[in-house]
Design an enzyme around this catalytic site. Structure first.
Site, PDB file in Angstrom:
ATOM      1  N   GLY A 116       0.833  -1.188   0.000  1.00 51.68           N
ATOM      2  CA  GLY A 116       0.000   0.000   0.000  1.00 51.68           C
ATOM      3  C   GLY A 116       0.871   1.242   0.000  1.00 51.68           C
ATOM      4  CB  CYS A 117       0.368   4.696  -1.216  1.00 50.83           C
ATOM      5  SG  CYS A 117      -1.256   5.111  -0.553  1.00 50.83           S
ATOM      6  CE1 TYR A 118      -1.482   8.324   3.188  1.00 52.61           C
ATOM      7  CE2 TYR A 118      -3.332   6.813   3.055  1.00 52.61           C
ATOM      8  CZ  TYR A 118      -2.824   8.094   2.948  1.00 52.61           C
ATOM      9  OH  TYR A 118      -3.655   9.145   2.622  1.00 52.61           O
TER      10      TYR A 118
END
Length: 309
Positions: A116-118
C-alpha cells in the site's frame, strides 16, 4: 526469443494509467490491455490473463481476487496492486528494500503483492529501527499521513478535477473510526506488537505523500537518540537506489516537508527530525503515492521478475 507479454487488468484507474504510461515506450516487452467493450467480460478477461507471462492487476480487492482465481495457466505470474493479498500466504510482499533478500524473493515469485502507499512509508521507517533494537516492538506508534487526492482513486480525482471541483475540500482527514485497512499490513511487516494508530488525510493536490511518526525519547531504549535512529536508517538503506536518507544535519535545518517533491519518480526520502531539549523525535517519509507508493513500485517489481527470465 519473443519478448515477455504483460497484461494490465484495470488500466483505466489511477494506478493502471500510471503503469501503462511507464511501460508503453519500452521495447523489451509486449504490453496489452483490453478494449473498453471487453473490460467487464469475465470470459475475455480470463482468456487474457491466461495468455500473458505477467499480469498486473489494478483492480478493486474483490475483482483482484476473482482475477487470480481465473488463472489456470501455471506459468502466469501476477503482480497485484490491490490490497487483497498483501498478507496472504503464498504471496511475496513487493517492497524490495524491506529487508535483505527481498529482491530475490520477488524475482522468483509467482505471486507478488504490491505494498500500500501509506504502508510503504511506515514500513520503510519503522521496520529497520525495530529490527535494530532502536524502537521497541511494543512502542505505541501513531502515524499521520497526508496524500494527494489521487490516493482516493477515480472518484476522488473526479471530485477534485471534474465539474464540481470548486466544491472539493482543501484538506480532509478520514477514517475517523480508526478502522483503515492499512494498519494490519503495517503491523505485519514492521513487527510491531500491536496495531498502530493511523490517521490519514487527503490534501488538495494531485499526488505525493508526507508521512510522519512522532516519538518520545523517554519511551526509547536507554541511549537511543535522534542520531542513532538516523544511523539505523542510513545503515539499512546504504546503496538502495530508490530510498534516500536525508543527512541528519540537513534534516535539522528543514522548515517544511513538501509532499510533491518526488512526484513522477520511484524514489522515497526518509529522515529524522530531532529536538533533544524536549526529548521528541519526528520520523518522516516523502514519496509519490502513484510512484513508489503504487505504479513505480509495480514496475520495479516487474523488472525484478523479468530479470529472472
Amino acid at each position: 526469443m519473443s519478448s515477455p507479454t504483460i497484461f494490465i487488468d484495470g488500466d483505466q484507474g489511477t494506478t493502471g494509467l500510471q503503469i501503462h504510461e511507464r511501460l508503453r515506450q519500452r521495447t523489451d516487452l509486449q504490453l496489452f490491455t483490453l478494449p473498453a467493450a471487453e473490460r467487464k467480460d469475465s470470459g475475455r478477461r480470463a482468456e487474457a490473463i491466461n495468455a500473458c507471462d505477467i499480469a498486473i492487476l489494478c483492480l478493486p480487492d474483490e475483482a483482484a481476487r476473482e482475477a487470480v482465481l481465473a488463472v489456470r495457466n501455471p506459468s502466469v505470474r501476477v503482480i497485484d496492486a490491490s490490497s487483497a493479498h498483501r498478507t496472504s500466504p503464498g504471496w511475496v510482499y513487493g517492497f524490495p528494500e524491506m529487508c535483505a533478500g527481498q529482491p530475490e524473493l520477488i524475482a522468483q515469485a509467482q505471486r507478488v503483492s504490491n505494498p500500500g502507499c501509506y504502508p510503504t512509508g511506515a514500513i520503510g521507517l519503522l521496520r529497520p529501527l525495530i529490527e535494530a533494537g532502536l524502537l521497541p516492538r511494543d512502542y505505541p506508534v501513531s502515524i499521520h499521513a497526508v496524500s494527494g487526492y489521487s490516493g482516493g482513486g477515480r472518484p476522488a480525482v473526479d471530485a477534485h478535477e471534474g465539474a464540481d471541483a470548486t466544491r472539493a475540500l482543501p484538506f480532509r482527514i478520514y477514517s475517523l473510526a480508526l478502522d483503515h485497512k492499512h494498519p494490519p499490513e503495517i503491523r505485519h511487516y514492521t513487527g510491531l506488537a500491536q496495531r498502530p494508530v493511523f490517521v490519514p488525510a487527503y490534501g488538495n493536490f494531485r499526488q505525493g505523500i508526507v508521512l510522519t511518526v512522532a516519538l518520545e525519547t523517554r519511551l526509547l531504549p536507554a541511549g537511543v537518540s535522534g542520531e542513532a535512529l538516523h544511523a539505523g536508517l542510513a545503515s539499512r538503506y546504504a546503496g538502495a537506489p530508490h530510498v534516500k536518507i536525508v543527512p541528519f544535519a540537513d534534516a535539522q535545518r528543514m522548515t517544511h516537508l513538501d509532499p510533491q517533491m518526488l512526484n513522477g519518480s520511484n524514489d522515497m526520502e526518509l529522515g529524522v527530525l530531532n529536538n533533544a531539549e524536549h526529548g521528541q523525535i519526528l520520523l518522516f517519509a516523502v514519496f509519490d503515492n502513484l510512484g513508489k507508493g503504487a505504479a513505480g513500485a509495480a514496475v520495479q517489481n516487474l523488472d525484478l521478475m523479468l530479470a529472472r527470465g
